[in-house]
Write an enzyme that holds these catalytic residues in place. Sequence first.
Site, PDB file in Angstrom:
ATOM      1  N   PRO A   9      -8.247 -48.392  57.967  1.00 29.49           N
ATOM      2  CA  PRO A   9      -6.948 -48.916  57.970  1.00 29.49           C
ATOM      3  C   PRO A   9      -6.784 -50.603  57.841  1.00 29.49           C
ATOM      4  O   PRO A   9      -7.302 -51.276  58.710  1.00 29.49           O
ATOM      5  CB  PRO A   9      -6.254 -48.367  59.200  1.00 29.49           C
ATOM      6  CG  PRO A   9      -7.504 -48.019  60.032  1.00 29.49           C
ATOM      7  CD  PRO A   9      -8.481 -47.699  59.290  1.00 29.49           C
ATOM      8  N   ASN A  10      -5.851 -51.066  57.181  1.00 29.54           N
ATOM      9  CA  ASN A  10      -5.437 -52.385  56.933  1.00 29.54           C
ATOM     10  C   ASN A  10      -6.418 -52.945  56.086  1.00 29.54           C
ATOM     11  O   ASN A  10      -6.152 -54.410  56.123  1.00 29.54           O
ATOM     12  CB  ASN A  10      -5.143 -52.984  58.471  1.00 29.54           C
ATOM     13  CG  ASN A  10      -4.103 -52.229  59.163  1.00 29.54           C
ATOM     14  OD1 ASN A  10      -3.017 -51.913  58.492  1.00 29.54           O
ATOM     15  ND2 ASN A  10      -4.216 -51.708  60.444  1.00 29.54           N
ATOM     16  N   ARG A  17      -3.927 -60.634  55.726  1.00 29.34           N
ATOM     17  CA  ARG A  17      -4.047 -60.052  57.141  1.00 29.34           C
ATOM     18  C   ARG A  17      -4.840 -61.096  57.995  1.00 29.34           C
ATOM     19  O   ARG A  17      -5.981 -61.226  57.761  1.00 29.34           O
ATOM     20  CB  ARG A  17      -4.653 -58.773  57.228  1.00 29.34           C
ATOM     21  CG  ARG A  17      -5.137 -58.091  58.521  1.00 29.34           C
ATOM     22  CD  ARG A  17      -6.088 -56.981  58.357  1.00 29.34           C
ATOM     23  NE  ARG A  17      -6.041 -56.129  59.548  1.00 29.34           N
ATOM     24  CZ  ARG A  17      -7.245 -55.580  59.935  1.00 29.34           C
ATOM     25  NH1 ARG A  17      -7.996 -55.304  58.964  1.00 29.34           N
ATOM     26  NH2 ARG A  17      -7.111 -55.053  61.044  1.00 29.34           N
ATOM     27  N   TYR A  22     -10.127 -62.625  59.545  1.00 31.97           N
ATOM     28  CA  TYR A  22     -10.723 -61.764  58.548  1.00 31.97           C
ATOM     29  C   TYR A  22     -11.125 -62.249  57.084  1.00 31.97           C
ATOM     30  O   TYR A  22     -11.685 -62.003  56.185  1.00 31.97           O
ATOM     31  CB  TYR A  22      -9.930 -60.519  58.141  1.00 31.97           C
ATOM     32  CG  TYR A  22      -9.637 -59.787  59.334  1.00 31.97           C
ATOM     33  CD1 TYR A  22     -10.831 -59.054  60.091  1.00 31.97           C
ATOM     34  CD2 TYR A  22      -8.560 -59.587  59.909  1.00 31.97           C
ATOM     35  CE1 TYR A  22     -10.706 -58.293  61.247  1.00 31.97           C
ATOM     36  CE2 TYR A  22      -8.467 -58.521  61.084  1.00 31.97           C
ATOM     37  CZ  TYR A  22      -9.465 -58.078  61.823  1.00 31.97           C
ATOM     38  OH  TYR A  22      -9.470 -57.092  62.957  1.00 31.97           O
ATOM     39  N   ASN A  73     -16.775 -49.613  57.163  1.00 32.47           N
ATOM     40  CA  ASN A  73     -16.041 -50.130  58.104  1.00 32.47           C
ATOM     41  C   ASN A  73     -14.717 -49.371  58.505  1.00 32.47           C
ATOM     42  O   ASN A  73     -13.763 -49.371  57.766  1.00 32.47           O
ATOM     43  CB  ASN A  73     -15.441 -51.585  57.293  1.00 32.47           C
ATOM     44  CG  ASN A  73     -14.766 -52.489  58.368  1.00 32.47           C
ATOM     45  OD1 ASN A  73     -14.411 -52.099  59.570  1.00 32.47           O
ATOM     46  ND2 ASN A  73     -14.562 -53.742  58.058  1.00 32.47           N
ATOM     47  N   ALA A  76      -9.859 -50.198  62.687  1.00 37.03           N
ATOM     48  CA  ALA A  76      -9.336 -49.677  63.976  1.00 37.03           C
ATOM     49  C   ALA A  76      -9.759 -48.632  64.394  1.00 37.03           C
ATOM     50  O   ALA A  76     -10.033 -48.274  65.714  1.00 37.03           O
ATOM     51  CB  ALA A  76      -7.870 -49.892  64.087  1.00 37.03           C
ATOM     52  N   GLU A  97     -22.738 -49.324  59.735  1.00 33.26           N
ATOM     53  CA  GLU A  97     -21.534 -49.840  60.245  1.00 33.26           C
ATOM     54  C   GLU A  97     -21.152 -51.290  60.022  1.00 33.26           C
ATOM     55  O   GLU A  97     -22.071 -51.972  60.200  1.00 33.26           O
ATOM     56  CB  GLU A  97     -21.321 -49.646  61.564  1.00 33.26           C
ATOM     57  CG  GLU A  97     -19.988 -49.842  62.291  1.00 33.26           C
ATOM     58  CD  GLU A  97     -20.151 -49.815  63.854  1.00 33.26           C
ATOM     59  OE1 GLU A  97     -21.080 -49.847  64.497  1.00 33.26           O
ATOM     60  OE2 GLU A  97     -18.941 -49.945  64.638  1.00 33.26           O
ATOM     61  N   HIS A  99     -18.630 -54.644  60.061  1.00 36.34           N
ATOM     62  CA  HIS A  99     -17.256 -55.247  60.435  1.00 36.34           C
ATOM     63  C   HIS A  99     -17.033 -56.837  60.109  1.00 36.34           C
ATOM     64  O   HIS A  99     -18.238 -57.527  60.142  1.00 36.34           O
ATOM     65  CB  HIS A  99     -17.158 -55.415  61.931  1.00 36.34           C
ATOM     66  CG  HIS A  99     -17.011 -53.990  62.766  1.00 36.34           C
ATOM     67  ND1 HIS A  99     -16.140 -53.039  62.498  1.00 36.34           N
ATOM     68  CD2 HIS A  99     -18.060 -53.162  63.218  1.00 36.34           C
ATOM     69  CE1 HIS A  99     -16.459 -51.816  62.939  1.00 36.34           C
ATOM     70  NE2 HIS A  99     -17.608 -51.925  63.677  1.00 36.34           N
ATOM     71  N   ARG A 106     -14.480 -60.830  70.675  1.00 39.68           N
ATOM     72  CA  ARG A 106     -13.044 -60.397  70.584  1.00 39.68           C
ATOM     73  C   ARG A 106     -12.517 -59.479  71.781  1.00 39.68           C
ATOM     74  O   ARG A 106     -13.274 -59.599  73.051  1.00 39.68           O
ATOM     75  CB  ARG A 106     -12.643 -59.771  69.397  1.00 39.68           C
ATOM     76  CG  ARG A 106     -12.960 -60.756  67.957  1.00 39.68           C
ATOM     77  CD  ARG A 106     -12.536 -60.005  66.643  1.00 39.68           C
ATOM     78  NE  ARG A 106     -11.031 -59.991  66.616  1.00 39.68           N
ATOM     79  CZ  ARG A 106     -10.662 -59.123  65.871  1.00 39.68           C
ATOM     80  NH1 ARG A 106     -11.174 -58.403  64.712  1.00 39.68           N
ATOM     81  NH2 ARG A 106      -9.171 -58.901  65.487  1.00 39.68           N
TER      82      ARG A 106
HETATM   83  C1  DQA Z   1     -12.599 -54.741  61.610  1.00 39.17           C
HETATM   84  C2  DQA Z   1     -12.483 -54.930  63.316  1.00 39.17           C
HETATM   85  C3  DQA Z   1     -11.781 -53.753  63.989  1.00 39.17           C
HETATM   86  O1  DQA Z   1     -11.631 -54.206  65.399  1.00 39.17           O
HETATM   87  C4  DQA Z   1     -10.188 -54.068  63.514  1.00 39.17           C
HETATM   88  O2  DQA Z   1      -9.354 -53.268  64.047  1.00 39.17           O
HETATM   89  C5  DQA Z   1     -10.463 -54.050  61.965  1.00 39.17           C
HETATM   90  C6  DQA Z   1     -11.306 -54.595  61.240  1.00 39.17           C
HETATM   91  C7  DQA Z   1     -13.472 -55.959  60.940  1.00 39.17           C
HETATM   92  O3  DQA Z   1     -14.179 -55.542  59.892  1.00 39.17           O
HETATM   93  O4  DQA Z   1     -13.901 -56.782  61.819  1.00 39.17           O
HETATM   94  O5  DQA Z   1      -9.117 -53.534  61.442  1.00 39.17           O
HETATM   95  O6  DQA Z   1     -13.302 -53.478  61.579  1.00 39.17           O
END
Ligand code: DQA
Length: 145
Positions: A9-10, A17, A22, A73, A76, A97, A99, A106
């Site tokens: 998501p997002n 964003r 990011y 990835n 959240a 995985e 990120h 964080r």
């Molecule tokens: C994320 C880190 C997560 O904590 C966050 O909720 C994201 C992006 C990252 O790519 O840094 O949406 O996965």
Amino acid sequence: MKLLVLNGPNLNLLGVREPDIYGKKTYADLVRAVKAECRRRGIAVKILQSNSEAALVTAIQKAYGKYDGIIINPAAYTHTSIALLDAIKAVAIPTVEVHLSDVSSREEFRKISYVGLAAKKTIAGKGIDGYLEAVAFFAAGEAEK
Ligand code: DQA
């Protein structure tokens, strides 16, 4: 080799964003970079993004028997989803995985990763390059070890 790249998501809002966290590159830039890296290495790749946990679980289930590796990835859902963890365990496809941000430096809640419990490797804090490192990990046969 066939890889499935899943984004949670997002991540479709990359560029807009929280760019200080990011980066300014867009989701389209991410897709372009991953496709180019896979093309260069002769790897077939499918890239999906969804805001829905169910859609991500279904994508992992459908990957069974079809993909050699998953790069995910979970965004959240990293910090909440036992369903994604179980799906990865169920299909037993080697998973990396990724990120974009350094989740370890964080908020406290970002330090927990359920998906990470099933991942062969976690790459964080390297932006889009983290995805390319994940592709290299599979290309080097590291996921089989
Ligand atoms: C994320 C880190 C997560 O904590 C966050 O909720 C994201 C992006 C990252 O790519 O840094 O949406 O996965």
